[in-house]
Design an enzyme around this catalytic site. Structure first.
Site, mmCIF file in Angstrom:
data_model
loop_
_atom_site.group_PDB
_atom_site.id
_atom_site.type_symbol
_atom_site.label_atom_id
_atom_site.label_comp_id
_atom_site.label_asym_id
_atom_site.label_seq_id
_atom_site.Cartn_x
_atom_site.Cartn_y
_atom_site.Cartn_z
ATOM 1 N N TYR A 1 -1.231 -0.364 11.202
ATOM 2 C CA TYR A 1 -1.517 -1.044 9.928
ATOM 3 C C TYR A 1 -0.379 -0.809 8.937
ATOM 4 O O TYR A 1 0.198 -1.754 8.389
ATOM 5 C CB TYR A 1 -2.838 -0.540 9.329
ATOM 6 N N LYS B 1 2.429 -3.414 7.248
ATOM 7 C CA LYS B 1 2.585 -3.614 5.805
ATOM 8 C C LYS B 1 4.027 -3.294 5.378
ATOM 9 O O LYS B 1 4.593 -3.973 4.517
ATOM 10 C CB LYS B 1 1.597 -2.731 5.022
ATOM 11 N N THR C 1 0.823 -1.213 0.000
ATOM 12 C CA THR C 1 0.000 0.000 0.000
ATOM 13 C C THR C 1 0.856 1.262 0.000
ATOM 14 O O THR C 1 1.998 1.241 0.503
ATOM 15 C CB THR C 1 -0.911 -0.001 1.248
ATOM 16 N N ASP C 2 0.281 2.350 -0.493
ATOM 17 C CA ASP C 2 1.000 3.639 -0.443
ATOM 18 C C ASP C 2 1.186 4.119 1.001
ATOM 19 O O ASP C 2 2.017 4.979 1.267
ATOM 20 C CB ASP C 2 0.275 4.696 -1.280
ATOM 21 N N GLU C 3 0.411 3.518 1.939
ATOM 22 C CA GLU C 3 0.492 3.996 3.324
ATOM 23 C C GLU C 3 1.849 3.719 3.965
ATOM 24 O O GLU C 3 2.182 4.303 4.987
ATOM 25 C CB GLU C 3 -0.639 3.386 4.163
HETATM 26 P P1 NAD Z 1 -10.130 -6.611 2.866
HETATM 27 O O1 NAD Z 1 -10.015 -6.288 4.311
HETATM 28 O O2 NAD Z 1 -11.368 -6.297 2.117
HETATM 29 O O3 NAD Z 1 -9.871 -8.179 2.656
HETATM 30 C C1 NAD Z 1 -8.850 -8.871 3.311
HETATM 31 C C2 NAD Z 1 -9.084 -10.365 3.093
HETATM 32 O O4 NAD Z 1 -8.007 -11.083 3.734
HETATM 33 C C3 NAD Z 1 -10.384 -10.878 3.721
HETATM 34 O O5 NAD Z 1 -11.050 -11.743 2.825
HETATM 35 C C4 NAD Z 1 -9.910 -11.636 4.966
HETATM 36 O O6 NAD Z 1 -10.777 -12.698 5.331
HETATM 37 C C5 NAD Z 1 -8.555 -12.150 4.495
HETATM 38 N N1 NAD Z 1 -7.644 -12.433 5.613
HETATM 39 C C6 NAD Z 1 -7.381 -11.639 6.683
HETATM 40 N N2 NAD Z 1 -6.499 -12.253 7.504
HETATM 41 C C7 NAD Z 1 -6.201 -13.444 6.927
HETATM 42 C C8 NAD Z 1 -5.336 -14.516 7.283
HETATM 43 N N3 NAD Z 1 -4.608 -14.488 8.411
HETATM 44 N N4 NAD Z 1 -5.242 -15.588 6.450
HETATM 45 C C9 NAD Z 1 -5.985 -15.641 5.308
HETATM 46 N N5 NAD Z 1 -6.829 -14.663 4.934
HETATM 47 C C10 NAD Z 1 -6.925 -13.569 5.722
HETATM 48 O O7 NAD Z 1 -8.851 -5.942 2.189
HETATM 49 P P2 NAD Z 1 -8.672 -5.272 0.759
HETATM 50 O O8 NAD Z 1 -9.090 -3.857 0.828
HETATM 51 O O9 NAD Z 1 -9.202 -6.159 -0.288
HETATM 52 O O10 NAD Z 1 -7.076 -5.269 0.657
HETATM 53 C C11 NAD Z 1 -6.372 -6.340 0.053
HETATM 54 C C12 NAD Z 1 -4.876 -6.041 0.079
HETATM 55 O O11 NAD Z 1 -4.611 -4.825 -0.623
HETATM 56 C C13 NAD Z 1 -4.314 -5.849 1.487
HETATM 57 O O12 NAD Z 1 -3.055 -6.471 1.548
HETATM 58 C C14 NAD Z 1 -4.197 -4.349 1.639
HETATM 59 O O13 NAD Z 1 -3.152 -4.008 2.530
HETATM 60 C C15 NAD Z 1 -3.890 -3.924 0.218
HETATM 61 N N6 NAD Z 1 -4.327 -2.564 -0.148
HETATM 62 C C16 NAD Z 1 -5.634 -2.187 -0.005
HETATM 63 C C17 NAD Z 1 -6.023 -0.901 -0.388
HETATM 64 C C18 NAD Z 1 -7.465 -0.449 -0.299
HETATM 65 O O14 NAD Z 1 -7.736 0.709 -0.591
HETATM 66 N N7 NAD Z 1 -8.402 -1.294 0.029
HETATM 67 C C19 NAD Z 1 -5.078 -0.006 -0.888
HETATM 68 C C20 NAD Z 1 -3.758 -0.429 -1.020
HETATM 69 C C21 NAD Z 1 -3.386 -1.709 -0.663
HETATM 70 P P1 TYD Z 2 -10.203 4.768 4.879
HETATM 71 O O1 TYD Z 2 -11.226 4.402 3.881
HETATM 72 O O2 TYD Z 2 -10.267 4.176 6.248
HETATM 73 O O3 TYD Z 2 -8.789 4.458 4.196
HETATM 74 P P2 TYD Z 2 -7.289 4.867 4.677
HETATM 75 O O4 TYD Z 2 -7.310 5.278 6.082
HETATM 76 O O5 TYD Z 2 -6.604 3.567 4.471
HETATM 77 O O6 TYD Z 2 -6.852 5.948 3.752
HETATM 78 O O7 TYD Z 2 -10.201 6.341 5.047
HETATM 79 C C1 TYD Z 2 -9.993 7.212 3.949
HETATM 80 C C2 TYD Z 2 -9.925 8.620 4.482
HETATM 81 O O8 TYD Z 2 -11.223 8.964 5.012
HETATM 82 C C3 TYD Z 2 -8.953 8.780 5.646
HETATM 83 O O9 TYD Z 2 -8.325 10.066 5.548
HETATM 84 C C4 TYD Z 2 -9.829 8.729 6.870
HETATM 85 C C5 TYD Z 2 -11.143 9.311 6.380
HETATM 86 N N1 TYD Z 2 -12.359 8.772 7.033
HETATM 87 C C6 TYD Z 2 -13.315 9.645 7.570
HETATM 88 O O10 TYD Z 2 -13.161 10.878 7.545
HETATM 89 N N2 TYD Z 2 -14.433 9.109 8.141
HETATM 90 C C7 TYD Z 2 -14.649 7.778 8.205
HETATM 91 O O11 TYD Z 2 -15.676 7.330 8.771
HETATM 92 C C8 TYD Z 2 -13.673 6.883 7.635
HETATM 93 C C9 TYD Z 2 -13.857 5.396 7.685
HETATM 94 C C10 TYD Z 2 -12.543 7.433 7.043
#
Ligand code: NAD
Ligand code: TYD
Length: 346
Positions: free
Chosen positions: A150, A154, A126-128
């Site tokens: 988190y 990562k 992730t970019d985080e």
């Molecule tokens: P999500 O939380 O929707 O899904 C995570 C999945 O992983 C779930 O199905 C959960 O059951 C499974 N999981 C959790 N712990 C586990 C374990 N110990 N063993 C097996 N499975 C497990 O997450 P997402 O948003 O789909 O993110 C997927 C990946 O992309 C993550 O690695 C996250 O860090 C990365 N990512 C997400 C975003 C975003 O905006 N959502 C952005 C950048 C990177």
């Molecule tokens: P989020 O979707 O939790 O993603 P991330 O923290 O990984 O970027 O949040 C996106 C942005 O929105 C973040 O700056 C936090 C803000 N946010 C709110 O203001 N209210 C909310 O209820 C949530 C969940 C996030």
């Protein structure tokens, strides 16, 4: 046939990726390994569950014995590790599961990949991990300076992955994408949470003054980028995946209010009046911004979905899937697993 392990495939990005990959790569057999935490929902993949090139296995990536025997049985060519605990706010309340899954789980997978000669290990990051940047954009050589537990977990997984490449020659590649949006996102994240609360007439909780900036990418654009990295990415490299569509949170929420008002034919004030500024998230990163030149020039990727259009489509999807939202919030979707899988129907 290429044997591909997708971990975390029942979550938001993983389920979108599996659907995309089954359509795009006729020579992939996908094993989806997922623990089915609160965020994992097999209903997200109902349409492919009987696909001849798909298998679901319930399991924890941190379970060494199970992972070892799965790798032995399946002889994976490729591993794509999406599995993670992903919500910053939850990591602030309790970092432990983040360390267990994101760090230990990744190490367990890396070790198995090494032992069983996996040809490509793609770590979804992730970019985080870069932390906040007031201006300019992070490139792949920017230092990691994570703010939340988190992001720290990562970053640790990224460093371990790179160490496995450097020390053991494991063919690792890392993708770091910005904030994804689209169908099947768990409604704890900004966009589905705001849509759901707005539909219910509940407050729309904006942290601080809503001035924090995120780069928003449509999940299909990210899936396409990940697939390119799996196919043609260079081993040992990191690829940023961002859209360049930066918006303040408050702009995003107001835009969602406008789309909802338009779609439901109701006055926008009805939704905007729900906006409530709440206490800020501790350690809240001000701005994320990625330079994605590398993936664009090396692999010819570019984002295709303009943000406003992507958000309109996303709102439409949630409007058409309000039952999905409610089942996810109530936890009802959990019954699906026991009904369909534990009783041996699949
Ligand atoms: P999500 O939380 O929707 O899904 C995570 C999945 O992983 C779930 O199905 C959960 O059951 C499974 N999981 C959790 N712990 C586990 C374990 N110990 N063993 C097996 N499975 C497990 O997450 P997402 O948003 O789909 O993110 C997927 C990946 O992309 C993550 O690695 C996250 O860090 C990365 N990512 C997400 C975003 C975003 O905006 N959502 C952005 C950048 C990177
Ligand atoms: P989020 O979707 O939790 O993603 P991330 O923290 O990984 O970027 O949040 C996106 C942005 O929105 C973040 O700056 C936090 C803000 N946010 C709110 O203001 N209210 C909310 O209820 C949530 C969940 C996030």
């Amino acid at each position: 046939m290429k044997k591909v392990l997708v971990t975390g495939g029942a979550g938001f990005i993983g389920s979108n990726f599996i659907r995309y990959a089954l359509k795009t790569f006729p020579d992939w057999f996908i094993v989806n390994l997922d623990k089915l935490t609160y965020a994992g929902n097999l209903e997200n993949l109902q349409d492919v569950e009987e696909h001849p090139r798909y298998r679901f296995v319930r399991g924890d990536i941190a379970d060494r014995e199970m992972i070892r025997s799965l790798f032995q049985e399946e002889k994976f060519d490729v591993v794509i590790n999406f599995a993670a605990e992903t919500h910053v706010d939850r990591s602030i309340l309790d970092p432990s599961p983040f360390l267990n899954t994101n760090v230990i789980g990744t190490q367990v997978l890396l070790e198995a990949a090494r032992a069983y000669g996996v040809k490509r290990f793609v770590q979804i990051s992730t970019d985080e991990v870069y932390g906040s940047i007031p201006e300019g954009r992070f490139t792949e050589i920017s230092p990691v300076q994570p703010s939340s537990p988190y992001a720290a977990s990562k970053a640790a997984a990224d460093l371990l992955s790179l160490a496995y490449y450097k020390t053991y020659g494991l063919p690792v590649i890392i993708t770091r994408s910005s904030n994804n949006y689209g169908p099947y996102q768990f409604p704890e994240k900004l966009i589905p949470l705001m849509i759901r609360n707005a539909l219910q007439g509940k407050p729309l909780p904006v942290y601080g003054k809503g001035e924090n900036i995120r780069d928003w990418i449509c999940v299909e654009d990210n899936c396409r980028a990940i697939a390119l990295v799996v196919e043609r990415g260079r081993i040992g490299e990191i690829y940023n995946i961002g859209s360049g569509e930066e918006r303040r949170n408050i702009e995003m929420v107001r835009y969602l209010c406008r789309i909802l008002a338009n779609r439901l034919n109701r006055p926008v004030e009805e939704f905007e009046s729900l906006i409530t500024f709440v206490k800020d998230r501790p350690g809240h990163d001000y701005r994320y911004a990625l330079d994605s030149t590398k993936i664009q020039t090396e692999l010819g990727w570019k984002p295709l979905m303009p943000l406003e259009e992507g958000l309109r489509r996303t709102v439409d999807w949630y409007l058409e899937h309000q039952d999905w939202l409610e089942r996810v919030i109530s936890g009802e979707y959990r019954e699906y697993y026991s009904r369909v899988y534990e009783r041996g129907w699949r």
